[in-house]
Write a protein that holds these residues in place. Structure first.
Motif, PDB file in Angstrom:
ATOM      1  N   VAL A  55       0.854  -1.189   0.000  1.00  0.00           N
ATOM      2  CA  VAL A  55       0.000   0.000   0.000  1.00  0.00           C
ATOM      3  C   VAL A  55       0.888   1.237   0.000  1.00  0.00           C
ATOM      4  N   PHE A  56       0.502   2.236  -0.808  1.00  0.00           N
ATOM      5  CA  PHE A  56       1.279   3.470  -0.965  1.00  0.00           C
ATOM      6  C   PHE A  56       0.336   4.673  -0.894  1.00  0.00           C
ATOM      7  N   GLY A  57       0.824   5.786  -0.359  1.00  0.00           N
ATOM      8  CA  GLY A  57       0.085   7.035  -0.418  1.00  0.00           C
ATOM      9  C   GLY A  57      -1.177   7.046   0.441  1.00  0.00           C
ATOM     10  N   ARG A  58      -1.956   8.150   0.263  1.00  0.00           N
ATOM     11  CA  ARG A  58      -3.198   8.330   1.020  1.00  0.00           C
ATOM     12  C   ARG A  58      -4.253   8.910   0.084  1.00  0.00           C
ATOM     13  N   GLY A  59      -5.521   8.653   0.427  1.00  0.00           N
ATOM     14  CA  GLY A  59      -6.622   9.193  -0.369  1.00  0.00           C
ATOM     15  C   GLY A  59      -7.589   8.105  -0.780  1.00  0.00           C
ATOM     16  N   GLU A  60      -8.339   8.371  -1.859  1.00  0.00           N
ATOM     17  CA  GLU A  60      -9.269   7.386  -2.373  1.00  0.00           C
ATOM     18  C   GLU A  60      -8.494   6.160  -2.871  1.00  0.00           C
ATOM     19  N   PRO A  61      -8.984   4.946  -2.597  1.00  0.00           N
ATOM     20  CA  PRO A  61      -8.223   3.747  -2.966  1.00  0.00           C
ATOM     21  C   PRO A  61      -8.265   3.451  -4.461  1.00  0.00           C
ATOM     22  N   VAL A  62      -7.095   3.121  -5.005  1.00  0.00           N
ATOM     23  CA  VAL A  62      -6.941   2.696  -6.394  1.00  0.00           C
ATOM     24  C   VAL A  62      -6.166   1.384  -6.378  1.00  0.00           C
ATOM     25  N   LEU A  63      -6.742   0.355  -6.957  1.00  0.00           N
ATOM     26  CA  LEU A  63      -6.142  -0.975  -6.963  1.00  0.00           C
ATOM     27  C   LEU A  63      -5.575  -1.269  -8.344  1.00  0.00           C
ATOM     28  N   LEU A  64      -4.287  -1.606  -8.416  1.00  0.00           N
ATOM     29  CA  LEU A  64      -3.617  -1.917  -9.675  1.00  0.00           C
ATOM     30  C   LEU A  64      -3.435  -3.429  -9.794  1.00  0.00           C
ATOM     31  N   LEU A  65      -3.958  -4.005 -10.878  1.00  0.00           N
ATOM     32  CA  LEU A  65      -3.905  -5.464 -11.080  1.00  0.00           C
ATOM     33  C   LEU A  65      -3.061  -5.774 -12.313  1.00  0.00           C
ATOM     34  N   HIS A  66      -1.983  -6.535 -12.121  1.00  0.00           N
ATOM     35  CA  HIS A  66      -1.033  -6.813 -13.193  1.00  0.00           C
ATOM     36  C   HIS A  66      -1.510  -7.919 -14.123  1.00  0.00           C
ATOM     37  N   LYS A 125     -13.920  -1.068   1.177  1.00  0.00           N
ATOM     38  CA  LYS A 125     -15.248  -1.452   0.701  1.00  0.00           C
ATOM     39  C   LYS A 125     -15.369  -1.317  -0.812  1.00  0.00           C
ATOM     40  N   LYS A 126     -14.750  -0.275  -1.375  1.00  0.00           N
ATOM     41  CA  LYS A 126     -14.870   0.002  -2.804  1.00  0.00           C
ATOM     42  C   LYS A 126     -13.600   0.681  -3.275  1.00  0.00           C
ATOM     43  N   ALA A 127     -13.154   0.358  -4.485  1.00  0.00           N
ATOM     44  CA  ALA A 127     -11.933   0.953  -5.031  1.00  0.00           C
ATOM     45  C   ALA A 127     -12.076   1.148  -6.527  1.00  0.00           C
ATOM     46  N   ALA A 128     -11.345   2.126  -7.056  1.00  0.00           N
ATOM     47  CA  ALA A 128     -11.138   2.198  -8.499  1.00  0.00           C
ATOM     48  C   ALA A 128     -10.140   1.119  -8.870  1.00  0.00           C
ATOM     49  N   ILE A 129     -10.354   0.487 -10.016  1.00  0.00           N
ATOM     50  CA  ILE A 129      -9.464  -0.582 -10.456  1.00  0.00           C
ATOM     51  C   ILE A 129      -8.815  -0.183 -11.775  1.00  0.00           C
ATOM     52  N   VAL A 130      -7.490  -0.347 -11.829  1.00  0.00           N
ATOM     53  CA  VAL A 130      -6.727  -0.200 -13.066  1.00  0.00           C
ATOM     54  C   VAL A 130      -6.108  -1.563 -13.337  1.00  0.00           C
ATOM     55  N   GLY A 131      -6.496  -2.182 -14.446  1.00  0.00           N
ATOM     56  CA  GLY A 131      -6.006  -3.520 -14.743  1.00  0.00           C
ATOM     57  C   GLY A 131      -5.316  -3.589 -16.086  1.00  0.00           C
ATOM     58  N   TRP A 132      -4.312  -4.451 -16.153  1.00  0.00           N
ATOM     59  CA  TRP A 132      -3.580  -4.715 -17.395  1.00  0.00           C
ATOM     60  C   TRP A 132      -3.763  -6.185 -17.757  1.00  0.00           C
ATOM     61  N   SER A 133      -4.260  -6.475 -18.964  1.00  0.00           N
ATOM     62  CA  SER A 133      -4.352  -7.834 -19.481  1.00  0.00           C
ATOM     63  C   SER A 133      -5.181  -8.714 -18.536  1.00  0.00           C
ATOM     64  N   ASP A 134      -4.614  -9.768 -17.949  1.00  0.00           N
ATOM     65  CA  ASP A 134      -5.383 -10.573 -17.007  1.00  0.00           C
ATOM     66  C   ASP A 134      -5.954  -9.717 -15.885  1.00  0.00           C
ATOM     67  N   GLY A 135      -5.210  -8.724 -15.450  1.00  0.00           N
ATOM     68  CA  GLY A 135      -5.707  -7.829 -14.404  1.00  0.00           C
ATOM     69  C   GLY A 135      -6.933  -7.053 -14.848  1.00  0.00           C
ATOM     70  N   ALA A 136      -6.965  -6.675 -16.127  1.00  0.00           N
ATOM     71  CA  ALA A 136      -8.134  -5.982 -16.663  1.00  0.00           C
ATOM     72  C   ALA A 136      -9.333  -6.927 -16.751  1.00  0.00           C
ATOM     73  N   ILE A 137      -9.087  -8.174 -17.118  1.00  0.00           N
ATOM     74  CA  ILE A 137     -10.164  -9.161 -17.173  1.00  0.00           C
ATOM     75  C   ILE A 137     -10.718  -9.408 -15.772  1.00  0.00           C
ATOM     76  N   ILE A 138      -9.842  -9.512 -14.789  1.00  0.00           N
ATOM     77  CA  ILE A 138     -10.294  -9.666 -13.397  1.00  0.00           C
ATOM     78  C   ILE A 138     -11.129  -8.453 -12.984  1.00  0.00           C
ATOM     79  N   GLY A 139     -10.697  -7.258 -13.382  1.00  0.00           N
ATOM     80  CA  GLY A 139     -11.473  -6.059 -13.080  1.00  0.00           C
ATOM     81  C   GLY A 139     -12.858  -6.101 -13.712  1.00  0.00           C
ATOM     82  N   LEU A 140     -12.933  -6.554 -14.957  1.00  0.00           N
ATOM     83  CA  LEU A 140     -14.230  -6.685 -15.625  1.00  0.00           C
ATOM     84  C   LEU A 140     -15.107  -7.732 -14.934  1.00  0.00           C
ATOM     85  N   ASP A 141     -14.493  -8.818 -14.483  1.00  0.00           N
ATOM     86  CA  ASP A 141     -15.221  -9.869 -13.764  1.00  0.00           C
ATOM     87  C   ASP A 141     -15.837  -9.298 -12.490  1.00  0.00           C
TER      88      ASP A 141
END
Length: 284
Positions: A55-66, A125-141
């Motif tokens: 975990v890095f920084g502070r503020g609204e949560p953003v989850l990065l999925l590789h 409880k809720k986060a913005a998701i940034v996904g790449w490739s499989d991570g993007a598919i997981i985000g869509l799921d």
């Protein structure tokens, strides 16, 4: 006069040398970055395995999925920029990087449940998701089945069906990535000698999943951008456009002069697009 021009050209070449050919950036695979110092990191007990996170920084949560075969370090450039404005969470997907795996076959629903369990572990409880490739598919799921957990989704280089994946066998860049991922696996994994078995298991998932129809995509109501690169080696453009056309209100963004590894090849462009998305797209 022609003789004079020839002499001037010869003088320039003698002075400065022959201009070096520079390959387009989409044909390069820049080094894997490192992650900055985390606010906290560790292993979360998730679905019978251990998921590594930071975990890095502070503020609204953003989850990065590789993406598949990779690890959270690939997000190093983006974390450095995003942590100035947001709480950024990265994780190694099951069996990837520092995370462990069990005997369950890989599947996007299972990997999505890992993400949700990690969010529960961290009290998110809720986060913005940034996904790449499989991570993007997981985000869509997750957006499809658990929309209450996603505020917005930036899905880069996803596919909705195995038929949307191109033949990467002859791509030097993608083959270089697979080789590099193997070296990183040996260095990070608790099972460093099992890369081939790991790739075989992931490949079975790629060959059979996902299988989303127009109706499935239409069930996504989370604010979504479908994003890809104009030189993506792995994803067919028609599948990218298909997804954007059938997710209600989705944005379509094609990043120029980059490939499946846009976030490494032109990190400024990729990060600026993510920051614009996070700042200007209203949350769900």
């Amino acid at each position: 006069m022609p003789r004079l021009r020839f002499c001037l050209l010869a003088l320039v070449l003698l002075t400065f040398g022959t201009p070096a050919y520079s390959a387009p950036q989409w044909l390069n695979l820049p080094p894997t970055p490192t992650l900055p110092k985390a606010v906290k990191s560790g292993f979360a007990p998730v679905n019978g395995i251990k998921i590594w996170y930071a975990v890095f920084g502070r503020g609204e949560p953003v989850l990065l999925l590789h993406g598949g075969l990779a690890n959270a370090d690939y997000w190093g450039h983006q974390v450095r920029a995003l942590q100035q404005h947001y709480q950024v969470i990265v994780m190694d997907s099951r069996g990837h990087g520092r995370s462990s795996r069990d005997a369950q076959p890989y599947g996007y629903d299972l990997m999505a449940s890992d993400v949700l369990a990690l969010m529960d572990h961290l009290g998110i409880k809720k986060a913005a998701i940034v996904g790449w490739s499989d991570g993007a598919i997981i985000g869509l799921d997750i957006a499809m089945h658990h929309p209450e957990r996603v505020s917005k989704l930036f899905a880069f280089a996803a596919n909705s069906d195995p038929s949307g994946v191109a033949d990467i066998a002859k791509s030097d860049v993608f083959n270089a990535f697979i080789a590099r991922a193997g070296e990183e696996y040996k260095r990070l994994s608790s099972t460093p000698t099992e890369y081939k078995a790991f790739v075989d298991q992931i490949t079975k998932m790629w060959e059979s999943q996902p299988h989303w129809t127009e109706a499935d995509l239409a069930n996504i109501h989370v604010p979504t951008w479908i994003v890809d690169a104009d030189h993506d080696e792995a994803i067919k453009r028609e599948n990218t456009e298909f997804m954007a056309a059938h997710i209600g209100g989705a944005g379509l963004l094609i990043q120029p002069e980059v490939s499946h590894f846009s976030f490494l090849q032109d990190p400024q462009q990729f990060t600026d697009d993510v920051l614009h998305f996070l700042e200007h797209v209203p949350a769900h």
